[in-house]
Every structure is written in structure tokens, then in C-alpha cells.
Design an enzyme around this catalytic site. Structure first.
Site, mmCIF file in Angstrom:
data_model
loop_
_atom_site.group_PDB
_atom_site.id
_atom_site.type_symbol
_atom_site.label_atom_id
_atom_site.label_comp_id
_atom_site.label_asym_id
_atom_site.label_seq_id
_atom_site.Cartn_x
_atom_site.Cartn_y
_atom_site.Cartn_z
ATOM 1 N N ASP A 67 57.133 35.309 24.520
ATOM 2 C CA ASP A 67 56.942 33.891 24.413
ATOM 3 C C ASP A 67 55.498 33.464 24.052
ATOM 4 O O ASP A 67 54.494 34.054 24.485
ATOM 5 C CB ASP A 67 57.543 32.915 25.549
ATOM 6 N N GLU A 98 63.802 44.276 32.210
ATOM 7 C CA GLU A 98 62.516 45.025 31.934
ATOM 8 C C GLU A 98 62.248 46.505 31.960
ATOM 9 O O GLU A 98 61.847 47.236 31.144
ATOM 10 C CB GLU A 98 61.096 44.215 32.311
HETATM 11 N N1 ADE Z 1 56.410 36.588 31.601
HETATM 12 C C1 ADE Z 1 56.993 36.325 30.288
HETATM 13 N N2 ADE Z 1 56.445 35.223 29.917
HETATM 14 C C2 ADE Z 1 55.591 34.686 30.744
HETATM 15 C C3 ADE Z 1 54.771 33.354 30.906
HETATM 16 N N3 ADE Z 1 54.865 32.651 29.849
HETATM 17 N N4 ADE Z 1 54.349 33.172 31.819
HETATM 18 C C4 ADE Z 1 54.170 33.948 33.055
HETATM 19 N N5 ADE Z 1 55.155 35.098 33.153
HETATM 20 C C5 ADE Z 1 55.699 35.557 31.891
#
Ligand code: ADE
Length: 240
Positions: free
Chosen positions: A201, A15
Site C-alpha cells: 500500500d 506473507e
Molecule cells: N504492513 C503493510 N502495510 C503497512 C502499513 N501501511 N503500515 C504498517 N504495516 C503495514
């Protein structure tokens, strides 16, 4: 508030890399002795910049995600650098049902909470959730065109039903694994703090979170760098 010392707390190198490269920040090995967090420093216009990433697990060699490493990194960064402002920049999950899309960038809004600290005893129930302050990002979001959302943290990438229920109850929109821990430390030092989160996501999509996260991590980290640059550029010209 005029910002002349700005600290980015970023959990993992994937990141942080685009941002570190963009600003030409220099790695400072051993700044924190034998402890895992890793520091990078530099200057952009009139702003001293520091990036701290959580570091690696000594036994397994993997990046230290989660709230304990986040707490340590935040504490060391503040003690060492004494920033005027702390930004937790990172990736996160969100919900398609709230209109989120992969690659969207959010600023933290209202408060930052935990969604997996269940202590059903009066007093400790509220402590479990936390509700740590975020700097009011409304003007910044409007000026720079970012969305805003309530950031909620826990120590798992997945989202079992019990966590989802808590997230819904507290109005969580952006799910990560570090922000609330960092916000807690910032609040102890009375340092202004907010999050910039780039979405990897959607937790209500067909794919598994891990699949979507890994697929989109690079792209989301580039969006994150672009967003952080916009914010730093803004801070170099204006008060917030
Ligand atoms: N980092 C990126 N996506 C995530 C998720 N769904 N839950 C926790 N940390 C994350």
C-alpha cells in the site's frame, strides 16, 4: 560472511505461505511449547532454513501483528536456531511521493527505527526512535536489483499526522509493524539482520491503507517469496 543457517522472521502466515511452500519447509509443532510463534524448517542447497511466524492471538484467533509478538518470535528463533543471519521478510507500506509502487521490493537501509514511541525527555527521545542497525544491503541490492529504504515500525496500520511528522523527520520510507522490534532483539544477540519488504500500500494514495493492504496482500506475498528466493540463491553461491 558465509551463511549456513538462515532464519526468516515473517509476521503472518499469508506473507509466509508462498515462501514455506516454495522451499518445502516442514511445520514443527510445539517447538516453542505453548507460546504462539510457529516454526518451519528445511534445507536449500547448503543452507539450513528456518521460518518463524508470530502465531495467533489466544483470545481472538487473529494473527499476532505488532511489536510485542515480533520481539517474542525473534527471541525464540535466535535461542532455538542460533542463525548466522536473520531476515525479517514481510509486507509494508511506502510513499508514492518517493517513487514507490505496489509490489516493489525493498531491502532495509542505514538503520531501522520506531515512529510511534514519543518520549520527549533527553535520552529517552533517542531511545524511542531506536535506530537499530541493519546489515549493509547495498551490494545485495545492486546485484539483485532491489530498492533500499529506511524501515520504520509502529503498532498501527494507519498513519496519524503525528506519526507522519516523525517518519518525515527520521527519513522513514518503508512502514511496517515489526522490523524495529526484531532488529532490537537481533542487536542484543549481535546477529546480522536486515529486512526484505514487499509493498502492499501507498500511504499517500487515495485509498485507505486497510483497503489497499487487503487487496494487494497476496500479490505482494508472491513478490516477497520471489525476492527471498533470489536472496537465498545468492547466499548459497556467495558470501555477503
Ligand atoms: N504492513 C503493510 N502495510 C503497512 C502499513 N501501511 N503500515 C504498517 N504495516 C503495514
Amino acid at each position: 560472511m558465509k551463511v549456513s543457517k538462515l532464519c526468516f522472521l515473517i509476521a503472518i502466515p499469508a506473507e509466509a505461505k508462498p515462501l514455506i511452500e516454495h522451499f518445502g519447509l516442514i511445520h514443527h509443532p510445539n517447538l516453542f511449547g505453548a507460546l504462539p510463534p510457529i516454526a518451519y524448517k528445511g534445507v536449500y542447497k547448503n543452507i539450513e532454513l528456518m521460518v518463524v511466524v508470530n502465531g495467533k492471538d489466544q483470545q481472538l484467533g487473529v494473527d499476532l501483528v505488532g511489536t510485542q509478538p515480533a520481539t517474542l518470535a525473534a527471541h525464540l528463533a535466535i535461542e532455538h536456531f542460533n542463525p548466522d543471519l536473520i531476515i525479517n521478510a514481510g509486507t509494508a507500506g511506502a510513499f508514492a511521493r518517493n517513487g514507490s509502487q505496489i509490489g516493489n521490493v525493498y531491502l532495509s537501509h542505514k538503520y531501522i527505527v520506531f515512529h510511534d514511541r514519543r518520549i520527549p525527555i533527553p535520552g529517552w527521545d533517542a531511545y524511542g526512535v531506536g535506530r537499530y542497525p541493519t546489515f549493509n544491503t547495498s551490494v545485495l541490492a545492486a546485484r539483485l536489483g532491489f530498492k533500499q529504504g529506511v524501515v520504520t515500525s509502529g503498532n498501527s496500520l494507519d498513519m496519524p499526522e503525528v506519526d507522519e511528522r516523525t517518519i518525515n523527520e527520521i527519513g522513514g520510507e518503508i512502514k511496517d509493524m515489526e522490523a524495529a522490534a526484531m532488529a532490537w532483539v537481533a542487536s542484543l544477540y549481535e546477529k546480522p539482520f536486515f529486512c526484505i519488504k514487499s509493498i502492499t500500500d501507498l500511504m499517500d494514495s487515495e485509498k485507505t491503507t486497510q483497503e489497499e493492504f487487503l487487496e494487494n496482500l497476496h500479490m505482494a506475498s508472491i513478490s516477497l517469496k520471489d525476492a527471498c528466493f533470489k536472496v537465498v540463491e545468492h547466499l548459497s553461491n556467495s558470501d555477503i
